[in-house]
Write an enzyme that holds these catalytic residues in place. Structure first.
Site, PDB file in Angstrom:
ATOM      1  N   LYS A 291       6.938   5.140 -30.810  1.00 58.16           N
ATOM      2  CA  LYS A 291       8.177   5.716 -31.355  1.00 58.16           C
ATOM      3  C   LYS A 291       8.698   6.862 -30.500  1.00 58.16           C
ATOM      4  O   LYS A 291       8.011   7.378 -29.635  1.00 58.16           O
ATOM      5  CB  LYS A 291       7.972   6.106 -32.829  1.00 58.16           C
ATOM      6  N   ARG A 326      -0.313   0.485 -37.726  1.00 55.33           N
ATOM      7  CA  ARG A 326       0.654  -0.561 -37.338  1.00 55.33           C
ATOM      8  C   ARG A 326       1.019  -0.296 -35.880  1.00 55.33           C
ATOM      9  O   ARG A 326       1.639   0.714 -35.573  1.00 55.33           O
ATOM     10  CB  ARG A 326       1.878  -0.466 -38.250  1.00 55.33           C
TER      11      ARG A 326
HETATM   12  N1  HH2 Z   1       8.145   1.097 -38.454  1.00 54.38           N
HETATM   13  C1  HH2 Z   1       9.027   0.151 -38.060  1.00 54.38           C
HETATM   14  C2  HH2 Z   1       9.203  -1.022 -38.806  1.00 54.38           C
HETATM   15  N2  HH2 Z   1       8.475  -1.232 -39.924  1.00 54.38           N
HETATM   16  N3  HH2 Z   1       6.837  -0.526 -41.472  1.00 54.38           N
HETATM   17  C3  HH2 Z   1       5.969   0.393 -41.884  1.00 54.38           C
HETATM   18  N4  HH2 Z   1       5.243   0.193 -43.001  1.00 54.38           N
HETATM   19  N5  HH2 Z   1       5.770   1.569 -41.198  1.00 54.38           N
HETATM   20  C4  HH2 Z   1       6.460   1.857 -40.064  1.00 54.38           C
HETATM   21  O1  HH2 Z   1       6.272   2.954 -39.493  1.00 54.38           O
HETATM   22  C5  HH2 Z   1       7.421   0.880 -39.589  1.00 54.38           C
HETATM   23  C6  HH2 Z   1       7.580  -0.319 -40.337  1.00 54.38           C
HETATM   24  C7  HH2 Z   1       9.818   0.372 -36.804  1.00 54.38           C
HETATM   25  O2  HH2 Z   1       9.148  -0.136 -35.673  1.00 54.38           O
HETATM   26  P1  HH2 Z   1       9.411  -1.580 -35.028  1.00 54.38           P
HETATM   27  O3  HH2 Z   1       9.201  -2.670 -36.018  1.00 54.38           O
HETATM   28  O4  HH2 Z   1       8.586  -1.706 -33.806  1.00 54.38           O
HETATM   29  O5  HH2 Z   1      10.913  -1.532 -34.548  1.00 54.38           O
HETATM   30  P2  HH2 Z   1      12.263  -2.084 -35.163  1.00 54.38           P
HETATM   31  O6  HH2 Z   1      12.441  -1.487 -36.511  1.00 54.38           O
HETATM   32  O7  HH2 Z   1      13.296  -1.643 -34.172  1.00 54.38           O
HETATM   33  O8  HH2 Z   1      12.151  -3.571 -35.261  1.00 54.38           O
END
Ligand code: HH2
Length: 360
Positions: A291, A326
């Site tokens: 992040k 995660r």
């Molecule tokens: N962060 C993201 C998405 N889902 N779910 C949980 N429980 N906790 C988190 O910190 C979290 C999440 C954001 O990261 P990412 O899926 O890699 O990116 P994007 O939202 O751009 O798809």
């Protein structure tokens, strides 16, 4: 009256066992860590800071809650058994996710990525079809379902899958296709049917904190008094809403929502004071991988260059009692956790002798 107990002065491995045996600390989550101090917080004010073993009677139940292991998440082995948190591999079937956007739109590429993460030691795969990065464009459930369903169907044959969505229709379709867990960044608030879908299905759920329910505007709401207490209070409220809807606490994991409507300082404070959330009696999930704040602090602009910084945060979260991490970089995270554990433990040799010496 709202009360929180913040465990402080954490110890790990042999030091933790020796301090507990000597009556100088209490075990944290029944595991290999211990806490020597407690900060007692009442209605947002610090009511005391003292040795954990000298907690006044009226606070002892809250302190005991911190000593018990959380219920296992999704029927998987718990952190005390594994010696590390569970590792949830991130798989975004989106064109625009901040880190892996566009790489897994072809279901075959998504499957290869999932299998690579499983081979690298992932305990489960989190599949999402809508980016929730700050300012991302919203995606409706139809499009989201079309993106993720073929992928979930295929992966669920080989491993536990969670579906990362805020839409009830997507939750329902994903669970029918074999997903076992719902991961909702809005803690089942965005879609009025979401609570009912999770309650009816009997699946475990991850409740994450974010201000509002819209990633497009969440950064405008990054204002808190005490961010840790506000996040903890929010999660306690969502657990209560779930229980009222028929979702028992033992099926819930909580997540402070790193990067969701938070400044760099908020993210760091939430990580440092993560043990406050252990008092909720649920496994704590942390999703900090790659992040932006990691980029800022490590001087790395591209998300793929943030692996080393992400590992530092993963180990810090593990040391503070996280049950699930995660992450995008599974092999590296599993290796970092293994080495952290091995070098912080020293359990086999000496722990018994320490306990005997403590007993006098
Ligand atoms: N962060 C993201 C998405 N889902 N779910 C949980 N429980 N906790 C988190 O910190 C979290 C999440 C954001 O990261 P990412 O899926 O890699 O990116 P994007 O939202 O751009 O798809």
């Amino acid at each position: 009256m709202t009360r929180w107990v913040e465990p402080m002065g954490l110890l790990h491995g042999r030091g933790a066992f020796a301090a507990v045996a000597a009556g100088a600390a209490l075990p944290l989550e029944g595991g290999a860590a211990a806490f020597t101090l407690v900060r007692l917080i009442e209605n947002g004010q610090v009511a005391g800071l003292m040795p954990a073993v000298e907690t006044p009677e009226a606070w002892q139940e809250a302190v005991l809650a911190l000593t018990r292991p959380p219920p296992p998440f999704a029927g998987l082995p718990d952190a005390a058994t594994l010696g590390r948190p569970l590792v949830m591999g991130v798989l975004n079937v989106t064109p625009d996710s901040f880190s892996d956007g566009g790489r897994h739109m072809d279901p075959r590429a998504a499957l290869m990525a999932a299998h690579a993460m499983l081979e690298a030691g992932a305990d489960m795969i989190d599949v999402g079809g809508e980016s929730t990065r700050p300012g991302a464009a919203a995606v409706g459930p139809e499009e989201e379902i079309a993106r993720i369903l073929p992928v979930i169907r295929a992966i669920a044959k080989d491993a536990p899958v969670s579906v990362d969505t805020r839409h009830a229709a997507t939750m329902r379709a994903a669970l029918e296709a074999g997903a076992e867990v719902v991961n909702d960044v809005t803690a089942l608030r965005h879609d009025p049917e979401a609570l009912g879908v999770v309650a009816e299905s009997g699946c475990p759920v991850v409740l994450m904190h974010m201000p509002g329910t819209d990633p497009a505007t969440m950064q405008a709401h990054a204002a808190y008094g005490d961010v840790v207490l506000e996040v903890a209070g929010f999660l306690a409220g969502r657990i209560a809403a779930c229980e009222e809807a028929g979702i028992p606490r033992h099926r819930i994991a909580v997540d402070p929502g790193i990067g969701f409507g938070k400044t760099l300082e908020h993210n760091l404070e939430l990580l440092d004071r993560l043990p406050v959330l252990l008092g909720l009696g649920c496994p704590v999930l942390v999703g900090a991988s790659r992040k932006r704040f990691i980029g800022t602090l490590s001087g790395t602009a591209a998300p793929r260059d943030r692996v080393a910084g992400s590992l530092g945060v993963a180990v810090a979260a593990a040391a503070r009692g996280a049950s699930v991490l995660r992450v995008h970089d599974v092999a590296e995270t599993v290796a970092a956790l293994r080495l952290w554990r091995a070098s912080a433990a020293g359990l086999a040799q000496g722990a018994e002798a320490d306990a005997e010496a403590a007993a006098g």
